[in-house]
Design an enzyme around this catalytic site. Sequence first.
Site, short mmCIF file in Angstrom:
data_model
loop_
_atom_site.label_atom_id
_atom_site.label_comp_id
_atom_site.label_asym_id
_atom_site.label_seq_id
_atom_site.Cartn_x
_atom_site.Cartn_y
_atom_site.Cartn_z
N ASP A 31 35.00 44.56 31.60
CA ASP A 31 36.45 44.48 31.51
C ASP A 31 37.02 45.22 32.71
OD1 ASP A 31 38.68 43.41 30.21
OD2 ASP A 31 39.17 45.32 29.31
N THR A 32 38.08 44.68 33.28
CA THR A 32 38.65 45.22 34.51
C THR A 32 40.16 45.36 34.38
OG1 THR A 32 36.92 44.32 35.94
CG2 THR A 32 39.04 44.76 36.97
N LYS B 114 36.03 41.79 48.66
CA LYS B 114 35.72 41.76 47.23
C LYS B 114 34.21 41.71 47.02
CE LYS B 114 38.18 41.65 44.23
NZ LYS B 114 39.14 40.75 43.59
N GLY C 218 44.52 37.28 41.19
CA GLY C 218 45.10 38.39 40.44
C GLY C 218 46.08 39.21 41.28
N TYR C 219 45.89 40.51 41.31
CA TYR C 219 46.78 41.42 42.02
C TYR C 219 46.37 41.62 43.49
CZ TYR C 219 48.59 42.82 37.43
OH TYR C 219 49.17 42.83 36.18
N ASP C 220 45.40 40.88 43.98
CA ASP C 220 44.89 41.09 45.34
C ASP C 220 45.98 41.06 46.42
OD1 ASP C 220 42.41 41.39 44.31
OD2 ASP C 220 41.58 39.51 45.06
N ASN D 212 33.08 32.48 33.64
CA ASN D 212 33.45 32.38 35.05
C ASN D 212 32.19 32.23 35.91
OD1 ASN D 212 34.01 33.39 37.80
ND2 ASN D 212 36.05 33.84 37.00
#
Length: 204
Positions: free
Chosen positions: A68-69, A183, A150-152, A9
């Site tokens: 990892d998140t 972010k 994502g979940y934002d 990324n």
Amino acid sequence: MKIVFATANQGKLREAAGILGEGYELVTPAMLGITEDIPETGTTLEENSAQKAEYLYSRCHTDCFADDTGLEVNALGGAPGVYSARYAGGDGHDSQANMDKLLRELQGKEDRTARFHTIVTLYHGTEILQFEGEVRGRIGTEKKGDGGFGYDPVFIPDMVPAEDGTIVPNTEGLTMAEVPAAKNVISHRAMALKAMAAYLHSKE
């Protein structure tokens, strides 16, 4: 100093490079000819992050790190956690499906508190260390905002950056997707990377 970051990324690569600063050259696995998927079969963020870093070190034998998140929701026992990207099943990474499932699972639940949690594992010489960062907040009842990923759109952080750069309570109930700049300022991954950078700079 050259250090390998287990990511493809470019946004994450730029973020990490900016945090580490001058004196550090970030290299991706692809730059070293490592193009296969790096395994991540752990059941916790700590295990997944460590597994990715260990695999990368076994291939390149030089300083490296992996992250990892996950999104951890208290009312769901910490789920989706390490399975955040593939929460809705299938091949994973379907953000809309993941959010839809999360909202369904939380229907009728009063406790909607949650956190974004990141673990970074660093292989540095003979040392193996882990650093963490988190953003606390709650899950809204609907998707709001076009920014982020994502979940934002369903995650409402407790604190957000004000125009003057200070961090203030999120009294308006804005989601991460409505304050994308957040972010960069309160990022859970950035917090973990800053802790790692502080450690590396202390060893210079």
